[in-house]
Design an enzyme around this catalytic site. Structure first.
Site, PDB file in Angstrom:
ATOM      1  CB  SER A   1      38.733  22.894   3.602  1.00 62.05           C
ATOM      2  OG  SER A   1      40.051  22.265   2.366  1.00 62.05           O
TER       3      SER A   1
ATOM      4  CE1 TYR B   1      41.090  19.846   7.249  1.00 62.76           C
ATOM      5  CE2 TYR B   1      41.034  19.826   4.742  1.00 62.76           C
ATOM      6  CZ  TYR B   1      41.131  20.557   5.881  1.00 62.76           C
ATOM      7  OH  TYR B   1      41.500  22.533   6.073  1.00 62.76           O
TER       8      TYR B   1
HETATM    9  P1  NAP Z   1      47.230  24.893  12.348  1.00 56.17           P
HETATM   10  O1  NAP Z   1      48.201  26.329  13.221  1.00 56.17           O
HETATM   11  O2  NAP Z   1      46.965  23.220  12.348  1.00 56.17           O
HETATM   12  O3  NAP Z   1      46.147  25.542  13.221  1.00 56.17           O
HETATM   13  C1  NAP Z   1      45.080  24.704  14.105  1.00 56.17           C
HETATM   14  C2  NAP Z   1      44.323  25.298  15.020  1.00 56.17           C
HETATM   15  O4  NAP Z   1      43.109  24.591  15.812  1.00 56.17           O
HETATM   16  C3  NAP Z   1      45.305  25.270  16.235  1.00 56.17           C
HETATM   17  O5  NAP Z   1      45.118  26.310  16.727  1.00 56.17           O
HETATM   18  C4  NAP Z   1      44.638  24.119  16.732  1.00 56.17           C
HETATM   19  O6  NAP Z   1      45.284  24.250  18.118  1.00 56.17           O
HETATM   20  C5  NAP Z   1      43.176  24.264  17.063  1.00 56.17           C
HETATM   21  N1  NAP Z   1      42.857  22.995  17.113  1.00 56.17           N
HETATM   22  C6  NAP Z   1      42.749  21.630  16.581  1.00 56.17           C
HETATM   23  N2  NAP Z   1      42.822  20.415  17.760  1.00 56.17           N
HETATM   24  C7  NAP Z   1      41.707  21.331  18.685  1.00 56.17           C
HETATM   25  C8  NAP Z   1      40.814  21.333  19.665  1.00 56.17           C
HETATM   26  N3  NAP Z   1      40.716  19.691  20.225  1.00 56.17           N
HETATM   27  N4  NAP Z   1      40.444  22.357  20.540  1.00 56.17           N
HETATM   28  C9  NAP Z   1      40.761  23.586  20.598  1.00 56.17           C
HETATM   29  N5  NAP Z   1      41.222  23.853  19.022  1.00 56.17           N
HETATM   30  C10 NAP Z   1      42.149  23.289  18.487  1.00 56.17           C
HETATM   31  O7  NAP Z   1      46.592  25.251  11.127  1.00 56.17           O
HETATM   32  P2  NAP Z   1      46.188  26.200  10.146  1.00 56.17           P
HETATM   33  O8  NAP Z   1      46.521  25.512   8.967  1.00 56.17           O
HETATM   34  O9  NAP Z   1      45.956  27.172  10.493  1.00 56.17           O
HETATM   35  O10 NAP Z   1      44.389  25.755  10.307  1.00 56.17           O
HETATM   36  C11 NAP Z   1      42.758  26.549  10.743  1.00 56.17           C
HETATM   37  C12 NAP Z   1      42.074  25.819   9.793  1.00 56.17           C
HETATM   38  O11 NAP Z   1      42.224  26.470   8.739  1.00 56.17           O
HETATM   39  C13 NAP Z   1      41.185  24.677  10.258  1.00 56.17           C
HETATM   40  O12 NAP Z   1      40.389  24.721   9.981  1.00 56.17           O
HETATM   41  C14 NAP Z   1      42.134  24.342   8.789  1.00 56.17           C
HETATM   42  O13 NAP Z   1      41.170  22.807   8.587  1.00 56.17           O
HETATM   43  C15 NAP Z   1      41.602  25.002   7.475  1.00 56.17           C
HETATM   44  N6  NAP Z   1      42.522  25.042   7.130  1.00 56.17           N
HETATM   45  C16 NAP Z   1      43.873  25.214   6.937  1.00 56.17           C
HETATM   46  C17 NAP Z   1      44.390  24.907   5.471  1.00 56.17           C
HETATM   47  C18 NAP Z   1      46.037  25.224   5.487  1.00 56.17           C
HETATM   48  O14 NAP Z   1      45.914  24.883   4.295  1.00 56.17           O
HETATM   49  N7  NAP Z   1      46.435  25.698   5.701  1.00 56.17           N
HETATM   50  C19 NAP Z   1      43.451  25.124   4.717  1.00 56.17           C
HETATM   51  C20 NAP Z   1      42.241  24.873   4.403  1.00 56.17           C
HETATM   52  C21 NAP Z   1      41.773  25.293   5.461  1.00 56.17           C
HETATM   53  P3  NAP Z   1      46.308  23.437  18.724  1.00 56.17           P
HETATM   54  O15 NAP Z   1      47.668  24.144  17.937  1.00 56.17           O
HETATM   55  O16 NAP Z   1      46.563  23.329  20.287  1.00 56.17           O
HETATM   56  O17 NAP Z   1      46.118  22.064  18.315  1.00 56.17           O
END
Ligand code: NAP
Length: 242
Positions: free
Chosen positions: A134, A147
Site C-alpha cells: 500500500s 492498517y
Molecule cells: P476489497 O474490495 O475490500 O477487497 C478485499 C478482499 O480481501 C476481499 O476479497 C475480501 O473478501 C478479502 N478478505 C477480507 N478479509 C478476509 C478474510 N478474513 N479471509 C479471506 N479474504 C478476506 O478491497 P481492495 O481494495 O480490492 O483490497 C485488496 C488489497 O489491496 C488489500 O490488501 C488492500 O489493503 C490493498 N490496497 C487497496 C487499496 C485501495 O485503494 N483500494 C490501496 C492500497 C492497497 P470479502 O469480499 O469476503 O470481504
C-alpha cells in the site's frame, strides 16, 4: 512477448472475489494462467470471467488457513491480496480493530507465503510471490494505525523473504497500489472533502481502477521478472512522486 506469458502456470489469488484481487485474477488468466480464485466469499463471478479457473474457500479468520493448500499440486504463483482496513482516531482505536487487521493483512500473509515457499523449495521448483502492499507501506496515513503497521510489515516481509529465497528460485515482490476505487476506499470516496483532497493530490487526476493493478501483477508473475527480488512497485497515478 513470450517472457510475459503465464501459459502452463497455475496461480492462486487470495481475496479474488472482488476489487483488486478480482482484477488481478482476470489479468493472470488473460496471460494464460490457470487461476485458483481463493476467498472467504464465493469467487464464482471471478471464475466465470476467466477461461481456466476454479474457486477455493479460504478464510483468514484463521491466519494459518492456507497451510494445506500448496501440498499435493503444483502452484507456481501466489498473489497475497486479501486485506481489510479499520478506521478510528488513534486515541480510541480498539484491540479488536488492531488484531483483526494484523491477523489478515500480516500474519495470514506471512504464513501463506511460508506454506507456498515450503512447497516450492521441497520440489526445487520456481515460484513467484506478489504481495499487495500500500502507499501506507511508505506513508503514515491517518486514523488507520493497524492498517499502516500491517502494510509497513508487508513491505518488510517482502524484502526479508526475497533475501532468503531469491537464490532458490522464488521471486518475492510487492505492488503498492495508490487510491483505487474499491470497497476498501468507499468511505473516503463518500466523504466529499476527503475525496476532493485525494483527487487534487493524484498527478493522474483520477482514482485508480482495479484493472490498473493487473498488468504489474502479470509482469511480476512472469519470467520477465526473474531477476526482480524484494521490489515494491508503486502503481499510484504518481501519488508518491508528488
Ligand atoms: P476489497 O474490495 O475490500 O477487497 C478485499 C478482499 O480481501 C476481499 O476479497 C475480501 O473478501 C478479502 N478478505 C477480507 N478479509 C478476509 C478474510 N478474513 N479471509 C479471506 N479474504 C478476506 O478491497 P481492495 O481494495 O480490492 O483490497 C485488496 C488489497 O489491496 C488489500 O490488501 C488492500 O489493503 C490493498 N490496497 C487497496 C487499496 C485501495 O485503494 N483500494 C490501496 C492500497 C492497497 P470479502 O469480499 O469476503 O470481504
Amino acid at each position: 512477448m513470450i517472457s510475459f506469458s503465464l501459459e502452463g502456470k497455475t496461480a492462486l489469488v487470495t481475496g479474488a472475489n472482488t476489487g483488486i484481487g478480482q482484477a488481478i485474477a482476470v489479468g493472470l488468466g488473460g496471460a494464460g494462467a490457470h487461476v485458483i480464485c481463493a476467498g472467504r466469499s464465493s469467487c464464482n463471478e471471478t471464475v466465470g470471467m476467466i477461461d481456466s479457473a476454479e474457486s477455493l474457500r479460504l478464510d483468514f479468520a484463521d491466519p494459518m488457513a492456507a497451510r494445506e493448500v500448496f501440498g499435493g499440486r503444483i502452484i507456481d504463483i501466489l498473489v497475497n491480496n486479501a486485506g481489510i482496513i479499520r478506521r478510528a482516531d488513534s486515541v480510541e482505536f480498539g484491540e479488536a480493530d488492531w488484531d483483526d487487521v494484523i491477523d489478515v493483512n500480516l500474519k495470514a500473509l506471512f504464513f501463506t507465503c511460508q506454506a507456498f515457499g515450503k512447497a516450492v523449495l521441497a520440489r526445487e521448483g520456481r515460484g513467484k510471490i506478489v504481495n499487495i502492499a500500500s502507499l501506507l507501506s511508505f506513508q503514515g496515513g491517518i486514523r488507520v494505525p493497524s492498517y499502516t503497521a500491517s502494510k509497513h510489515g508487508v513491505a518488510g516481509l517482502t524484502k526479508l523473504l526475497a533475501n532468503e529465497w531469491a537464490a532458490q528460485g522464488i521471486n518475492v515482490n510487492a505492488i503498492a497500489p495508490g487510491y483505487i476505487a474499491t470497497a476498501n476506499t468507499e468511505a473516503l470516496r463518500n466523504d466529499p472533502a476527503r475525496n476532493q483532497a485525494i483527487l487534487d493530490r493524484i498527478p493522474a487526476g483520477r482514482w485508480g481502477r482495479p484493472e490498473d493493478i493487473a498488468g504489474t501483477a502479470v509482469f511480476l508473475a512472469s519470467p520477465a521478472a526473474d531477476y526482480i527480488d524484494g521490489a515494491i512497485f508503486n502503481v499510484d497515478g504518481g501519488w508518491l512522486a508528488r
